[in-house]
Enzyme design. Structure first.
Site, PDB file in Angstrom:
ATOM      1  CD  GLU A  91      -3.009  -1.047  -0.096  1.00  9.54           C
ATOM      2  OE1 GLU A  91      -2.662  -0.043  -0.828  1.00  9.54           O
ATOM      3  OE2 GLU A  91      -3.276  -2.363  -0.344  1.00  9.54           O
ATOM      4  NE  ARG A 101     -18.931  -3.422   1.318  1.00 10.04           N
ATOM      5  CZ  ARG A 101     -19.138  -4.363   1.162  1.00 10.04           C
ATOM      6  NH1 ARG A 101     -19.891  -5.368   0.900  1.00 10.04           N
ATOM      7  NH2 ARG A 101     -17.906  -5.801   1.413  1.00 10.04           N
ATOM      8  CB  CYS A 154      -7.038  -2.524   5.859  1.00 13.68           C
ATOM      9  SG  CYS A 154      -7.252  -4.284   6.289  1.00 13.68           S
ATOM     10  CG  HIS A 177      -4.812  -5.019   1.598  1.00 13.47           C
ATOM     11  ND1 HIS A 177      -4.856  -3.426   1.553  1.00 13.47           N
ATOM     12  CD2 HIS A 177      -5.950  -5.499   2.632  1.00 13.47           C
ATOM     13  CE1 HIS A 177      -6.192  -3.035   2.459  1.00 13.47           C
ATOM     14  NE2 HIS A 177      -6.118  -4.919   2.929  1.00 13.47           N
TER      15      HIS A 177
END
Length: 225
Positions: A91, A101, A154, A177
């Protein structure tokens, strides 16, 4: 006769790796399985310490900050699961927003809430991402640079990590990830996966490269959308 003085060895500098607890009704989490496998390992003269974080907004950062105080690492790599991705995703950036969500393991579901009130809009990883990516690829491990860590726990951890390290410029930190393990992918037909042993190998390479690389290399690894 004079007593011999016992020379105490200076403790090896440490690397902190974090993974996550199982999410929802999953039996395990390959992010924790992978970093736990490296707990106690010696890589490039450094000792690896693994810690498990909750899949919870807020609490995960409390645990991470406690680990930073306890371990006092020179390098921190947090690892999380990204079902649907086929490669180890390094990342590039964490953004200052929680927009969930779905609820976390404690039932919290923040929407459009800053990770750190009044904090910068974003933090960039301090890891030599492209050198790490190429080193993993040379070893036959699929790896990519990711331009988004999402807006779930995350990203919350990535942003919180870099905020915690803002006053420690010599400590490198970032987030990777990983895909589903084959066992978890079996519950999601068609989803890509990587064996945990392969992820462990990739993380070992990532740590070694981060420790041995001063300035990152410049190669294209961006996206068009």
């Amino acid at each position: 006769m004079p007593r011999r003085q016992t020379l105490r060895r200076k403790p090896a500098p440490t690397v902190l790796l974090t993974g996550f607890e199982p999410f929802g009704d999953d039996a395990g989490n390959p992010s924790w399985d992978a970093v736990q496998a490296l707990d106690g390992a010696r890589i490039a003269g450094h000792r690896v310490v693994a810690r498990r974080l909750a899949v919870e907004f807020g609490r995960s950062l409390e645990q991470l900050r406690a680990a930073l105080r306890e371990v006092e690492p020179v390098l921190v790599i947090c690892v999380g699961l990204a079902g649907g991705r086929a490669q180890l995703s390094l990342e590039r950036i964490g953004i200052n927003v929680d927009d969930a969500r779905i609820a976390d393991n404690a039932g919290a579901q923040p929407v459009d809430v800053p990770v750190v009130e009044g904090g910068p809009d974003a933090y960039f990883s301090r890891l030599p991402l492209k050198a790490m990516m190429l080193a993993m690829r040379r070893a036959g491990i699929p790896a990519e640079i990711s331009q988004s860590a999402g807006t779930y726990v995350c990203n919350h951890v990535l942003y919180g990590l870099m905020h915690a390290l803002r006053a420690k410029p010599r400590v490198r930190g970032g987030f990777i990830h990983i895909p589903y393990s084959p066992e978890l992918a079996a519950r999601h037909p068609g989803a890509p996966s990587l064996p945990v042993d392969t992820v462990v190998q990739g993380l070992r390479i990532a740590v070694r490269t981060a420790l041995n690389t001063g300035e990152d290399i410049r190669v294209p690894a961006g996206t068009t959308h």
